[in-house]
Design an enzyme around this catalytic site. Structure first.
Site, PDB file in Angstrom:
ATOM      1  N   ASP A  87      38.982 122.158   4.103  1.00 15.42           N
ATOM      2  CA  ASP A  87      38.316 121.904   2.798  1.00 15.42           C
ATOM      3  C   ASP A  87      38.399 122.929   1.951  1.00 15.42           C
ATOM      4  O   ASP A  87      39.144 123.070   1.194  1.00 15.42           O
ATOM      5  CB  ASP A  87      36.707 121.335   3.344  1.00 15.42           C
TER       6      ASP A  87
ATOM      7  N   LYS B 269      42.177 119.137   2.126  1.00 11.43           N
ATOM      8  CA  LYS B 269      41.726 118.700   0.771  1.00 11.43           C
ATOM      9  C   LYS B 269      42.096 120.042  -0.194  1.00 11.43           C
ATOM     10  O   LYS B 269      41.217 120.734  -0.393  1.00 11.43           O
ATOM     11  CB  LYS B 269      40.243 118.562   0.907  1.00 11.43           C
TER      12      LYS B 269
HETATM   13  P1  IMP Z   1      36.023 124.491   5.365  1.00 14.34           P
HETATM   14  O1  IMP Z   1      35.441 125.647   6.018  1.00 14.34           O
HETATM   15  O2  IMP Z   1      35.252 124.032   4.136  1.00 14.34           O
HETATM   16  O3  IMP Z   1      37.558 124.373   5.349  1.00 14.34           O
HETATM   17  O4  IMP Z   1      35.472 123.345   6.183  1.00 14.34           O
HETATM   18  C1  IMP Z   1      36.017 122.872   7.105  1.00 14.34           C
HETATM   19  C2  IMP Z   1      34.941 122.012   7.891  1.00 14.34           C
HETATM   20  O5  IMP Z   1      34.047 121.317   7.031  1.00 14.34           O
HETATM   21  C3  IMP Z   1      35.953 120.942   8.843  1.00 14.34           C
HETATM   22  O6  IMP Z   1      36.257 121.417  10.054  1.00 14.34           O
HETATM   23  C4  IMP Z   1      34.778 119.923   9.045  1.00 14.34           C
HETATM   24  O7  IMP Z   1      34.046 120.025  10.059  1.00 14.34           O
HETATM   25  C5  IMP Z   1      34.215 119.848   7.631  1.00 14.34           C
HETATM   26  N1  IMP Z   1      34.543 118.971   6.792  1.00 14.34           N
HETATM   27  C6  IMP Z   1      35.178 119.040   5.557  1.00 14.34           C
HETATM   28  N2  IMP Z   1      35.488 118.059   4.704  1.00 14.34           N
HETATM   29  C7  IMP Z   1      35.044 117.013   5.489  1.00 14.34           C
HETATM   30  C8  IMP Z   1      35.010 115.611   5.274  1.00 14.34           C
HETATM   31  O8  IMP Z   1      35.393 114.843   4.752  1.00 14.34           O
HETATM   32  N3  IMP Z   1      34.402 114.959   6.464  1.00 14.34           N
HETATM   33  C9  IMP Z   1      34.011 115.438   7.711  1.00 14.34           C
HETATM   34  N4  IMP Z   1      33.906 116.978   7.791  1.00 14.34           N
HETATM   35  C10 IMP Z   1      34.371 117.555   6.840  1.00 14.34           C
END
Ligand code: IMP
Ligand code: MG
Length: 175
Positions: free
Chosen positions: A104, A132
């Protein structure tokens, strides 16, 4: 399968996920044949994708887990990442593939890859079920992402909303 008041809309079907996962498993099997391979699943979200992926790999491999928390529950994460469960063994003699459910902001994997790189594995790659790209807060990108999705909150295949819907066999938008 839904909790009262929730509305789920299928975004990626189980068949699409299975096909893409099997293909990735075959690719990994070819690339890492004869090499010591360690899959590192990032808990909790990756448990389903990892389970499917490792069974699509037909060469010997080992499996381990890490967990990171990026503060806060609900639909948004924060910038700070803590490693709350670490590997128990040395990775120096392994080709490591990190297996994640979704990238994300990129903060979680940026932190985890930095930590693992310092431990000097034979090689380090990242595969993710979902990506994403429009949400990125860092310049992180996976070596392989099976599905790129728009800025929508999704659940299923290990991904949750406050602990719910991890067991959905497909990816759905939670509206
Ligand atoms: P990042 O550190 O922002 O890349 O977050 C990654 C983590 O956020 C993922 O491993 C998920 O646990 C959570 N996450 C991000 N987007 C979503 C979503 O659309 N649905 C569920 N969990 C999400
Ligand atoms: Mg996760």
């Amino acid at each position: 399968m839904t909790y009262a008041g929730d509305n789920l809309k299928v975004l990626i079907t189980k068949e699409e996920i299975d096909t893409a996962t099997d293909l990735l498993g075959k690719e990994i099997s070819k690339i890492y044949k004869g090499k010591p391979l360690l899959l590192v699943g990032i808990l909790s979200g990756s448990f389903i994708f990892l389970a499917d992926l490792c069974r699509a790999i037909d060469i010997p491999c080992e499996i381990a887990f890490m967990k990171a928390s990026s503060y806060g529950s609900g639909k948004s994460s924060s910038g700070r990442v803590d490693i709350t469960l670490d590997l128990s063994a040395d990775i120096k003699n392994y080709h490591v593939i990190i297996v994640e459910d979704i990238i994300d902001t990129g903060n979680t994997l940026k932190a985890i890859t930095a930590v693992l790189k310092e431990r000097d594995p034979l090689s380090l790659k990242v595969v993710t079920l979902l990506d994403k790209p429009s949400r990125r807060e860092t310049d992180f990108s996976a070596d392989r992402s099976l599905f790129s999705i728009p800025d929508l909150f999704v659940v299923g295949c290990g991904l949750d909303f406050d602990g719910r819907y991890r067991n959905l066999p497909y990816i759905a938008i939670l509206e």
